[in-house]
Write an enzyme that holds these catalytic residues in place. Structure first.
Site, PDB file in Angstrom:
ATOM      1  N   ILE A  45       0.879  -1.175   0.000  1.00  0.00           N
ATOM      2  CA  ILE A  45       0.000   0.000   0.000  1.00  0.00           C
ATOM      3  C   ILE A  45       0.916   1.223   0.000  1.00  0.00           C
ATOM      4  CG2 ILE A  45      -1.864   1.227   1.189  1.00  0.00           C
ATOM      5  CD1 ILE A  45      -2.842  -1.534   0.889  1.00  0.00           C
ATOM      6  N   GLU A  57       4.610  -7.922   2.653  1.00  0.00           N
ATOM      7  CA  GLU A  57       4.979  -8.846   3.738  1.00  0.00           C
ATOM      8  C   GLU A  57       4.553  -8.282   5.093  1.00  0.00           C
ATOM      9  OE1 GLU A  57       6.824  -7.712   1.260  1.00  0.00           O
ATOM     10  OE2 GLU A  57       8.459  -9.083   0.740  1.00  0.00           O
ATOM     11  N   CYS A  90      12.480  -6.769   1.137  1.00  0.00           N
ATOM     12  CA  CYS A  90      13.430  -5.684   1.419  1.00  0.00           C
ATOM     13  C   CYS A  90      14.021  -5.878   2.821  1.00  0.00           C
ATOM     14  CB  CYS A  90      12.738  -4.334   1.302  1.00  0.00           C
ATOM     15  SG  CYS A  90      11.630  -3.942   2.674  1.00  0.00           S
TER      16      CYS A  90
HETATM   17  N1  THU Z   1       7.629  -4.143  -2.081  1.00  0.00           N
HETATM   18  C1  THU Z   1       6.941  -5.098  -1.376  1.00  0.00           C
HETATM   19  O1  THU Z   1       5.756  -4.927  -1.062  1.00  0.00           O
HETATM   20  N2  THU Z   1       7.604  -6.229  -1.037  1.00  0.00           N
HETATM   21  C2  THU Z   1       8.843  -6.571  -1.466  1.00  0.00           C
HETATM   22  O2  THU Z   1       9.322  -7.666  -1.165  1.00  0.00           O
HETATM   23  C3  THU Z   1       9.607  -5.625  -2.277  1.00  0.00           C
HETATM   24  C4  THU Z   1       9.024  -4.267  -2.420  1.00  0.00           C
HETATM   25  C5  THU Z   1       6.903  -2.956  -2.524  1.00  0.00           C
HETATM   26  C6  THU Z   1       7.281  -1.649  -1.878  1.00  0.00           C
HETATM   27  C7  THU Z   1       6.812  -0.665  -2.936  1.00  0.00           C
HETATM   28  O3  THU Z   1       5.411  -0.446  -2.793  1.00  0.00           O
HETATM   29  C8  THU Z   1       7.018  -1.400  -4.255  1.00  0.00           C
HETATM   30  O4  THU Z   1       7.107  -2.782  -3.905  1.00  0.00           O
HETATM   31  C9  THU Z   1       8.261  -0.985  -5.012  1.00  0.00           C
HETATM   32  O5  THU Z   1       9.378  -0.996  -4.195  1.00  0.00           O
END
Ligand code: THU
Length: 132
Positions: A45, A57, A90
């Site tokens: 989000i 996550e 991340c």
């Molecule tokens: N993002 C995630 O939701 N999970 C991950 O494992 C990597 C990155 C999201 C954060 C942001 O909304 C978008 O992906 C681009 O970085």
């Protein structure tokens, strides 16, 4: 405990359909299976104030804990995004996962093509910071 890897990926793909990612356009979904057979979903989000964005996550884990579950209830977790190889969490999410998941809980990393890596937080974040 038993889990179906393909079903976990299906549920993470379903969670991904709720992603709110107008800035990055990078949609991510996550699903967590608990011992009572329930799936707890989360997606990324985003916010126009970018650092306030929440990853899939963390959304899934916070959803699960907000509903009274905890790490002892978790069988496995899956994360899916559209990328060439399975999406990997991340650093910030790894820190949260190190606290809210058992170190051996299976984590399925995947993509829309259903390539997969099955790992755990002990492998993803060795020597993680903990206050004890
Ligand atoms: N993002 C995630 O939701 N999970 C991950 O494992 C990597 C990155 C999201 C954060 C942001 O909304 C978008 O992906 C681009 O970085």
């Amino acid at each position: 405990m038993n889990y179906d890897v393909e079903k976990m990926i299906d549920m993470a793909i379903a969670a991904r359909s709720n992603s709110y990612a107008p800035y990055s356009k990078f949609k991510v979904g996550s699903a967590i299976l608990t011992t009572d057979g329930k799936y707890h979903l989360g997606c990324n989000i985003e916010n126009s104030s970018y650092p306030l964005s929440n990853c899939a996550e963390r959304s899934a884990l916070y959803n699960l804990y907000s509903n009274g579950y905890s790490k002892a209830d978790i069988i496995c977790m899956a994360v899916v995004a559209e990328c060439d190889s399975p999406v990997t969490p991340c650093g910030g999410c790894r820190q949260v996962m190190a606290e809210l998941l058992d170190e051996n809980t299976p984590i399925i990393l995947s993509n829309i093509k259903r390539d997969k890596i099955i790992t755990n937080i002990k492998e993803l974040l060795p020597l993680s910071f903990k206050l004890n």
